[in-house]
Structure formats: C-alpha cells, structure tokens
Design an enzyme around this catalytic site. Structure first.
Site, PDB file in Angstrom:
ATOM      1  N   HIS A  43       0.930  -1.720   0.334  1.00  0.00           N
ATOM      2  CA  HIS A  43       0.498  -0.072  -0.053  1.00  0.00           C
ATOM      3  C   HIS A  43       0.375   1.184  -0.203  1.00  0.00           C
ATOM      4  CE1 HIS A  43      -4.427   1.848   1.204  1.00  0.00           C
ATOM      5  NE2 HIS A  43      -3.237   3.202   1.322  1.00  0.00           N
ATOM      6  N   GLU A  70      -2.420  -1.627  -3.399  1.00  0.00           N
ATOM      7  CA  GLU A  70      -4.008  -0.995  -3.136  1.00  0.00           C
ATOM      8  C   GLU A  70      -3.607   0.321  -2.676  1.00  0.00           C
ATOM      9  OE1 GLU A  70      -5.387  -4.159   0.874  1.00  0.00           O
ATOM     10  OE2 GLU A  70      -3.960  -2.179   1.268  1.00  0.00           O
ATOM     11  N   HIS A 190      -7.893  -5.283   7.425  1.00  0.00           N
ATOM     12  CA  HIS A 190      -7.992  -4.370   8.454  1.00  0.00           C
ATOM     13  C   HIS A 190      -7.824  -5.353   9.163  1.00  0.00           C
ATOM     14  CE1 HIS A 190      -6.607  -0.287   8.803  1.00  0.00           C
ATOM     15  NE2 HIS A 190      -6.643  -0.307   9.718  1.00  0.00           N
TER      16      HIS A 190
END
Length: 237
Positions: A43, A70, A190
């Site tokens: 990410h 991401e 998450h």
C-alpha cells in the site's frame, strides 16, 4: 480455500526507520511466498513513508502469486499501477496524512470517478477491487461502478470480536450475501488476526481473499514468519 495475501508494508516501515536495506522488502516477499502465502500486498502512499514507489517496481519480477497494490487513486498512484500492472489493484479512499485506512468508499457519491478509474485499470488487464464498509447500499453502489471485487473493511468486526461480540459479523454476512447475489468477488482486510480470522472466514460466504499485514508481522515477532503463515493457512481452510 480463502487465499492469504501478506501485506508487507510493516517490513518497509522497519527498513525505513534505520535507512539502508535491512530488512529487504524484495527478499521478504520471496520468503512469504515460499512459506505458503498466496499473494503479496503493498500500500504505497504519496509520501512513501513505508512502501516506496520503487519497491512496487522492484517487486513485480519476484511476485509469482497474486500481486495486489492498494491505494488512493491519485494521479501518481494511477501512473504507478498502470506501469507495474499487478494482478489486482485495490482502491482505498484514505487521506494522504492517514496513519492507516479508516473508511470505505462512498460508492454512490463517487460513482462517476470510480467508474472511470476502474475502467482504465480493467482495460489494462488489472483486476479491480474497492474498499467498502459493510453497508448494503454501498455494496449495491460498488456493483454500479463495474468493479470486479469489493474488499470489506473489517476494523469494526475485529474490534467487537475482541470484546466478545460475535454479532458484529452480521453486517459482513449480509454484505457478502448481497455481493454474491450481485456477482461481486469478496476480499477482506484490516485488523484481521490469528484470533479472529477463523470465525470471520467461516461466517462469510464466498470469501476469496484476505489481506493481512500488521497483525501477521506482530505475531511473527513471537512465533516466526513461516509458522504464522502456516497457522493462517490452516485457519483459512
């Protein structure tokens, strides 16, 4: 079996804290795949405070499982993803100064923007996923964007599960049920951990992939990376 994609951002954070190239992000990606991980997730953020844009390029030749990038589709991110061409891009609406992701897309408000971005990625052979909260209207909105998959934002589930509230799974089950009916693939991520992953996987129909970074790396400090990956794979069977 739900696929395990290992988010290696924390390895880059550790490297950057000292300078140099220890631990080596590319080698770590090779190792987690060798240990059984079925994907590698990164990410990158515009300030490159953990994963750097060059890391994304350097990882491309060595990720032979699924490569998932991401991020918030700002212009620099769009260019990077189109250059690297990962297996999957996951669009996340995080602010540039966010410590970590903290909300899913408003797929209704941002529909036109998402439609354009998703179409461009798909035309370049990149599977798309968008980060969403477990809200039925947002799942319907995701379908309207043309995305291939959604990624359910699981922080609320993880927090409540840790308090002993297993009913927190309900909105995720309902969202997954609707996504399956609409033909959307389902990812999740998450704050998923060894403690809460099995219950989540068992209760979510059609869960294709989970992306786990912070908890997996923290657990590995005590149990070892190879062992922890095997533990996740066992719970995801």
């Amino acid at each position: 079996m739900t696929k395990l994609s290992v988010n290696i951002n924390k390895i880059a954070t550790l490297r950057n804290s000292r300078g140099g190239d220890v631990p080596n992000v590319v080698q770590f990606a090779k190792d987690v795949q060798r240990f059984g991980a079925e994907g590698v997730t990164i990410h990158p953020r515009p300030d490159e405070r953990h994963i750097r844009y060059q890391d994304a390029r350097d990882l491309k030749p060595v990720v032979y499982t699924e490569y998932n990038i991401e991020g918030n589709p700002v212009e620099s991110f769009l260019k990077l993803v189109l250059e690297v061409k990962p297996t999957q891009v996951t669009l996340v609406p995080d602010a540039e100064d966010a410590i970590t992701s903290n909300a899913g897309w408003d797929t209704i408000k941002h529909k036109d923007f998402l439609v354009d971005v998703i179409k461009e990625f798909q035309q370049n052979g990149i599977r798309t996923s968008i980060f969403v909260d477990p809200v039925l209207e947002q799942i319907e909105g995701a379908k309207a964007t043309g995305t291939d998959r959604i990624e359910l934002y699981t922080e609320a589930y993880a927090h409540q599960y840790g308090l002993g509230n297993k009913q927190a799974i309900t909105p995720y089950f309902n969202s997954a049920k609707l996504a399956n009916e609409l033909g959307l693939g389902i990812n999740a991520g998450h704050d998923l951990s060894l403690e809460n992953i099995k219950f989540f996987k068992d209760e979510i129909p059609g869960l294709l992939e989970v992306s786990i970074g912070h908890a997996l790396i923290a657990e590995s400090l005590y149990l070892g990376v190879e062992n922890v990956i095997q533990m996740y794979l066992h719970k995801l069977k």
